[in-house]
Design an enzyme around this catalytic site. Structure first.
Site, PDB file in Angstrom:
ATOM      1  N   ARG A  46       0.769  10.277  -4.576  1.00 23.36           N
ATOM      2  CA  ARG A  46       1.884   9.651  -3.881  1.00 23.36           C
ATOM      3  C   ARG A  46       2.101   8.198  -4.284  1.00 23.36           C
ATOM      4  O   ARG A  46       3.201   7.708  -4.173  1.00 23.36           O
ATOM      5  CB  ARG A  46       1.715   9.765  -2.380  1.00 23.36           C
ATOM      6  CG  ARG A  46       0.520   9.041  -1.835  1.00 23.36           C
ATOM      7  CD  ARG A  46       0.341   9.336  -0.366  1.00 23.36           C
ATOM      8  NE  ARG A  46      -0.932   8.865   0.099  1.00 23.36           N
ATOM      9  CZ  ARG A  46      -2.060   9.530  -0.015  1.00 23.36           C
ATOM     10  NH1 ARG A  46      -2.067  10.709  -0.564  1.00 23.36           N
ATOM     11  NH2 ARG A  46      -3.187   9.025   0.426  1.00 23.36           N
ATOM     12  N   THR A  47       1.093   7.495  -4.758  1.00 21.86           N
ATOM     13  CA  THR A  47       1.297   6.108  -5.167  1.00 21.86           C
ATOM     14  C   THR A  47       0.966   5.905  -6.636  1.00 21.86           C
ATOM     15  O   THR A  47       0.557   4.824  -7.036  1.00 21.86           O
ATOM     16  CB  THR A  47       0.434   5.158  -4.324  1.00 21.86           C
ATOM     17  OG1 THR A  47      -0.934   5.512  -4.488  1.00 21.86           O
ATOM     18  CG2 THR A  47       0.815   5.194  -2.876  1.00 21.86           C
ATOM     19  N   GLN A  48       1.150   6.906  -7.444  1.00 28.19           N
ATOM     20  CA  GLN A  48       0.836   6.753  -8.853  1.00 28.19           C
ATOM     21  C   GLN A  48       1.929   6.009  -9.605  1.00 28.19           C
ATOM     22  O   GLN A  48       1.728   5.572 -10.714  1.00 28.19           O
ATOM     23  CB  GLN A  48       0.583   8.118  -9.502  1.00 28.19           C
ATOM     24  CG  GLN A  48      -0.647   8.813  -8.957  1.00 28.19           C
ATOM     25  CD  GLN A  48      -1.909   8.007  -9.150  1.00 28.19           C
ATOM     26  OE1 GLN A  48      -2.169   7.474 -10.208  1.00 28.19           O
ATOM     27  NE2 GLN A  48      -2.701   7.874  -8.103  1.00 28.19           N
TER      28      GLN A  48
END
Length: 170
Positions: A46-48
């Site tokens: 989700r925060t890549q």
């Protein structure tokens, strides 16, 4: 003409039918495609790739103390979207933390630091965390997330002044 459509109906894509009207998998067709299922053991991504980001934070240590400065712009890609983003937060009586990078990750770090502050205050032992303590804690948090291959996409600056001893850590 009707006979042509009857014979070749499987070759035409109809976006109103499930899977475009094709009997099997359709490659190169228009319209919505079936969602690709993720395997249960794949890591969270989700925060890549950060979405809303902030630019740099400046920290200066001088004879009388420390100073942090940052702008308040939050960029959505290359669009200057949010113009009133706080990227410097105060924790406790002595510490400021500034962040550049992904704003959602900074919000998560902020909630973790608020929880740490609450636990420290709940001890009610007359001691509180110093800016150096918070810097060391954040270093361990960032290292832990990197080792899990799901890092926080931030650069942090910790500043504080306690007992006349200024501290600045990045």
């Amino acid at each position: 003409m009707a006979q042509f459509f009857a014979q070749n109906s499987s070759n035409f894509h109809n976006p109103l039918l499930p899977a475009g009207g094709a009997q099997g998998p359709s490659f190169g067709s228009w319209g919505a495609q079936a969602p690709v299922a993720k395997a249960a053991n794949e890591p969270s991504t989700r925060t890549q790739s950060p979405i809303v980001t902030g630019t740099g934070v400046l920290g200066i240590k001088f004879n009388g103390g420390v100073m942090l400065a940052s702008d308040t712009l939050g960029s959505y890609g290359s669009l200057a979207r949010f113009r009133d983003v706080e990227r410097i937060k105060q924790f406790g009586d002595y510490t400021l933390i500034g962040a550049s990078g992904d704003l959602s990750d900074f919000q998560k770090i902020t909630s973790q630091m608020a929880e740490l502050n609450t636990m420290d205050a709940a001890n009610d032992d007359g001691c509180s965390l110093t800016p150096r303590d918070m810097h060391q804690y954040l270093g361990r948090v960032m290292y832990n997330r990197r080792n899990k291959f799901d890092p926080y996409w931030n650069e942090l600056v910790v500043a504080g002044d306690r007992g006349g001893q200024p501290f600045l850590g990045a």
